[in-house]
Design an enzyme around this catalytic site. Structure first.
Site, PDB file in Angstrom:
ATOM      1  N   LEU A 267       0.862  -1.111   0.045  1.00  8.94           N
ATOM      2  CA  LEU A 267       0.003  -0.121  -0.117  1.00  8.94           C
ATOM      3  C   LEU A 267       0.706   1.331   0.064  1.00  8.94           C
ATOM      4  O   LEU A 267       0.696   2.396  -1.004  1.00  8.94           O
ATOM      5  CB  LEU A 267      -1.027  -0.499   1.256  1.00  8.94           C
ATOM      6  CG  LEU A 267      -2.092  -1.381   1.066  1.00  8.94           C
ATOM      7  CD1 LEU A 267      -2.958  -1.076   2.364  1.00  8.94           C
ATOM      8  CD2 LEU A 267      -3.021  -0.431   0.405  1.00  8.94           C
ATOM      9  N   ARG A 271       0.470   3.931  -3.001  1.00  4.37           N
ATOM     10  CA  ARG A 271      -0.067   4.925  -2.640  1.00  4.37           C
ATOM     11  C   ARG A 271       0.909   6.106  -3.026  1.00  4.37           C
ATOM     12  O   ARG A 271      -0.048   7.070  -4.120  1.00  4.37           O
ATOM     13  CB  ARG A 271      -0.105   5.392  -0.862  1.00  4.37           C
ATOM     14  CG  ARG A 271      -1.103   5.422  -0.505  1.00  4.37           C
ATOM     15  CD  ARG A 271      -0.633   5.050   1.320  1.00  4.37           C
ATOM     16  NE  ARG A 271      -1.912   3.951   1.772  1.00  4.37           N
ATOM     17  CZ  ARG A 271      -1.390   3.258   2.952  1.00  4.37           C
ATOM     18  NH1 ARG A 271      -0.375   2.723   3.415  1.00  4.37           N
ATOM     19  NH2 ARG A 271      -2.827   2.815   3.263  1.00  4.37           N
ATOM     20  N   TYR A 409      -9.387   3.934  -3.543  1.00  2.50           N
ATOM     21  CA  TYR A 409      -8.176   2.961  -3.233  1.00  2.50           C
ATOM     22  C   TYR A 409      -7.189   3.686  -2.259  1.00  2.50           C
ATOM     23  O   TYR A 409      -6.934   4.136  -1.969  1.00  2.50           O
ATOM     24  CB  TYR A 409      -7.402   4.140  -4.685  1.00  2.50           C
ATOM     25  CG  TYR A 409      -8.072   2.908  -6.100  1.00  2.50           C
ATOM     26  CD1 TYR A 409      -8.988   1.907  -5.738  1.00  2.50           C
ATOM     27  CD2 TYR A 409      -7.668   3.440  -7.156  1.00  2.50           C
ATOM     28  CE1 TYR A 409      -9.086   1.311  -7.184  1.00  2.50           C
ATOM     29  CE2 TYR A 409      -8.418   2.686  -8.537  1.00  2.50           C
ATOM     30  CZ  TYR A 409      -9.176   1.595  -8.529  1.00  2.50           C
ATOM     31  OH  TYR A 409      -9.225   1.523  -9.195  1.00  2.50           O
ATOM     32  N   GLU A 410      -6.391   2.317  -1.623  1.00  2.17           N
ATOM     33  CA  GLU A 410      -4.995   2.493  -1.321  1.00  2.17           C
ATOM     34  C   GLU A 410      -5.403   3.047  -0.095  1.00  2.17           C
ATOM     35  O   GLU A 410      -4.362   3.479   0.517  1.00  2.17           O
ATOM     36  CB  GLU A 410      -4.161   2.829  -2.024  1.00  2.17           C
ATOM     37  CG  GLU A 410      -3.404   2.544  -3.292  1.00  2.17           C
ATOM     38  CD  GLU A 410      -3.199   1.282  -3.562  1.00  2.17           C
ATOM     39  OE1 GLU A 410      -2.922   0.871  -3.046  1.00  2.17           O
ATOM     40  OE2 GLU A 410      -3.563   1.217  -4.597  1.00  2.17           O
ATOM     41  N   GLY A 411      -6.171   2.978   0.986  1.00  2.00           N
ATOM     42  CA  GLY A 411      -7.275   3.436   2.196  1.00  2.00           C
ATOM     43  C   GLY A 411      -7.300   4.504   1.873  1.00  2.00           C
ATOM     44  O   GLY A 411      -7.326   5.436   1.002  1.00  2.00           O
TER      45      GLY A 411
END
Length: 602
Positions: A267, A271, A409-411
């Site tokens: 992640l 990010r 996305y991605e957290g």
């Protein structure tokens, strides 16, 4: 891998140490090789992707797979992969560059590319055994096979480690039998190599596995129908079901219980790459808006001549320029840190993992800032087009819908905001970033008498750089007091964390923009950089407003009486310009240049 001799700040240290413009990397520093790669990618996008936007909006999944295969043939899927596994091994900045320019035309390809090269391939190159890398990575690097990443479950989204998918060792000890359900799996419709996370027995943490899929021998794997989504229409997104799917024990990725660590580090890279993937989208949206504004005539005047439109176009271009500045600054820091680790004896795997992990704070900052900038940019793009912008016949409507997923996305951006501040506090606790000393100095300064001397602002950006230093004091004042007050319970105060994070984000983005422009003004001349200077000043002006609002909100949430009054007075002192910029003139200057060049030109 080339690295330059300079003092490379550790992750998060930008807040407490001054950075020289000579020590940052900018897009104007691209090597000849990188410029050639940029042109290759741009030409590929303009030939294969941009003309087919309409097909992507009609859920042409086959087209996405075809484009991905062509990208593989050009080597674009293997830019970050070491040469021994059929990759180009081009370094972190080059991987960012390819991700940036291949992603701008449509979110469908941006998603397919990111899912394959990032979370589909990278966990094997960074965590796989030599046998696993030799077996799987070459086919992924060349586009012979595609990758997907199975982490999210119906009950495990942001809380990734709470997944219910099980992995049970077979009686003969040769296989794990995986059973469970994964959702929102990008590339699921055409992938053959899946990174799957499952829990063994009652382990605290999940474990990663490499799972092969063959449609002629599905091995207990079934797929849901393609999801109907707001945007990214031609990105294949399906649920994946596992029913006693046999996975050889040698396909465990890293060690047992190591899956959560793999997921988190994947992640971090995801990010900063996601931020890069939003950059060319901003450039293209801005260009399309400028072209339309030049052509569209109302009241016998091209609408680009109207101040209201100029304001929008200038802000759109400024956010794109700031995003570029910050993304490539961080990317080169990561690349240099990787090179230092390799030189000190780390393996490629260790160096890349630790290099990216070092700048996890910056990765979260960039993910939030740039994903929100592309959403705002596409929203204003629709507004510039007016009623036509709402029509699916123009590129703005799909750009707006595609942009929306980037904040999830991605957290989610909310989680990344809280992570950025949380990671900074943890670094301070470990002694990696000295926050306490500078925070105490700020506290002492609040008690002292302010200087009434008139500063000398004769050099370019001297006032702006002083303002950045003062904005850092705002963060230290708010966050320092909050840490003192709440200690380890700070993480429970989410709204305060969000406010502190907004301050942190604006400091990094504004500073990056000013440093890039200062560096380029020194080598190309201030006249040649006059519009970039205007953008840097405009971005900082907006950042001061955002920081003031969030600092007030933070201060009144935990301070009362004399303490609150003192901090609010300090805030006023730390956000005060001596020479307030004429933002209307700045926006007009930027917009006129855009109009003259008929598109984003910085």
């Amino acid at each position: 891998m080339e690295t330059v001799e300079k003092d490379i700040l550790r992750g998060g240290q930008f807040l407490v140490k001054e950075t020289s413009c000579d020590d940052i990397f900018t897009p104007e520093d691209f090597t000849e090789e990188q410029k050639m790669m940029l042109e290759t990618v741009r030409e590929f996008v303009d030939r294969e992707i941009w003309p087919n936007k309409e097909r992507f909006e009609k859920k042409d999944y086959a087209l996405t797979e075809e484009i991905m295969r062509k990208a593989g043939e050009l080597g674009l899927l293997g830019v970050a992969v070491p040469e021994e596994y059929d990759g180009l091994d081009m370094g972190f900045v080059s991987t960012m560059l390819v991700c940036d320019y291949i992603s701008g035309a449509t979110g469908s390809i941006a998603t397919a590319f990111g899912a394959h090269t990032g979370i589909g391939t990278m966990p094997i190159t960074l965590y796989g055994t030599e046998e696993q890398k030799k077996k799987y990575v070459p086919a992924l690097a060349t586009g012979e096979k595609f990758g997907a990443y199975c982490l999210t479950e119906p009950g495990a989204g942001s809380d990734a480690n709470s997944g219910k998918t099980k992995a049970v060792l077979s009686e003969d000890g040769k296989h794990y039998l995986i059973s469970g359900q994964k959702m929102w799996i990008s590339n699921a419709g055409f992938a053959e190599t899946f990174i799957v996370f499952a829990r063994i027995e009652d382990d605290k943490n999940i474990t990663g596995f490499i799972v092969e899929y063959d449609k002629d021998n599905p091995n207990g794997m079934t797929f849901g129908e393609e999801e109907h989504k707001l945007g990214i229409h031609s990105s294949s997104t399906r649920q994946v079901f596992f029913n006693d799917t046999k996975v050889p024990v040698e396909n465990m990725l890293s060690e047992r219980g190591g899956g959560f660590k793999i997921a988190m580090n994947a992640l971090n890279v995801g990010r900063i790459k996601l931020a890069a993937a939003c950059l060319d989208a901003q450039r293209r949206v801005t260009t399309e808006a400028v072209k339309y504004a030049n052509e569209r005539v109302q009241f016998k005047t091209p609408i680009v001549k109207f101040g209201a439109i100029k304001s929008k176009l200038a802000e759109m271009a400024t956010s794109a320029y700031a995003g570029e500045s910050a993304c490539y600054r961080a990317a080169k820091n990561i690349e240099d840190r990787i090179a230092i680790r390799v030189a000190s004896g780390n393996t490629h795997q260790e160096a890349e993992l630790k290099g990216v992990e070092e700048y996890a704070i910056e990765c979260s900052i960039l993910k939030v800032a740039v994903s929100e900038d592309i959403q705002n940019c596409s929203d204003e793009g629709i507004q510039v087009f007016g009623g036509m912008g709402f029509s699916a016949d123009t590129p703005m409507e799909s750009a707006w819908r595609d942009a929306r997923i980037s904040r999830i996305y991605e957290g989610t951006n909310e989680i990344n905001r809280m992570l950025a501040v949380g990671m900074l506090v943890k670094k301070a606790m470990k002694g990696h970033v000295d926050l306490l000393g500078p925070a105490m100095k700020v506290a002492d300064e609040l008690m002292g008498i302010p200087s009434f001397d008139t500063p000398d602002y004769s050099e370019l950006f001297s006032e702006e750089k002083e303002m950045i230093a003062k904005l850092k004091k705002v963060f230290l004042m708010v966050a320092g007091s909050a840490v003192q007050k709440f200690g380890p319970d700070l993480e429970k105060h989410q709204q305060l964390l969000l406010a502190a994070s907004n301050i942190l984000i604006e400091i990094y983005m504004a500073e990056s923009t000013i440093l890039r422009t200062e560096k380029n003004a020194k080598r190309f001349g201030e006249e040649a950089q006059s519009h970039q200077i205007a953008m840097a000043k405009l971005y900082l002006y907006n950042a001061v407003d955002i920081i003031t609002k969030n600092a007030k909100e933070g201060i009144v949430s935990f301070a009362e009486g004399d303490e609150q009054r003192m901090m609010l007075m300090g805030l006023k002192r730390f956000t005060k310009y001596t020479n307030m910029p004429n933002v209307v003139a700045l926006r007009t200057q930027i917009a006129d240049k855009l109009s003259e060049e008929n598109g984003y030109c910085f």
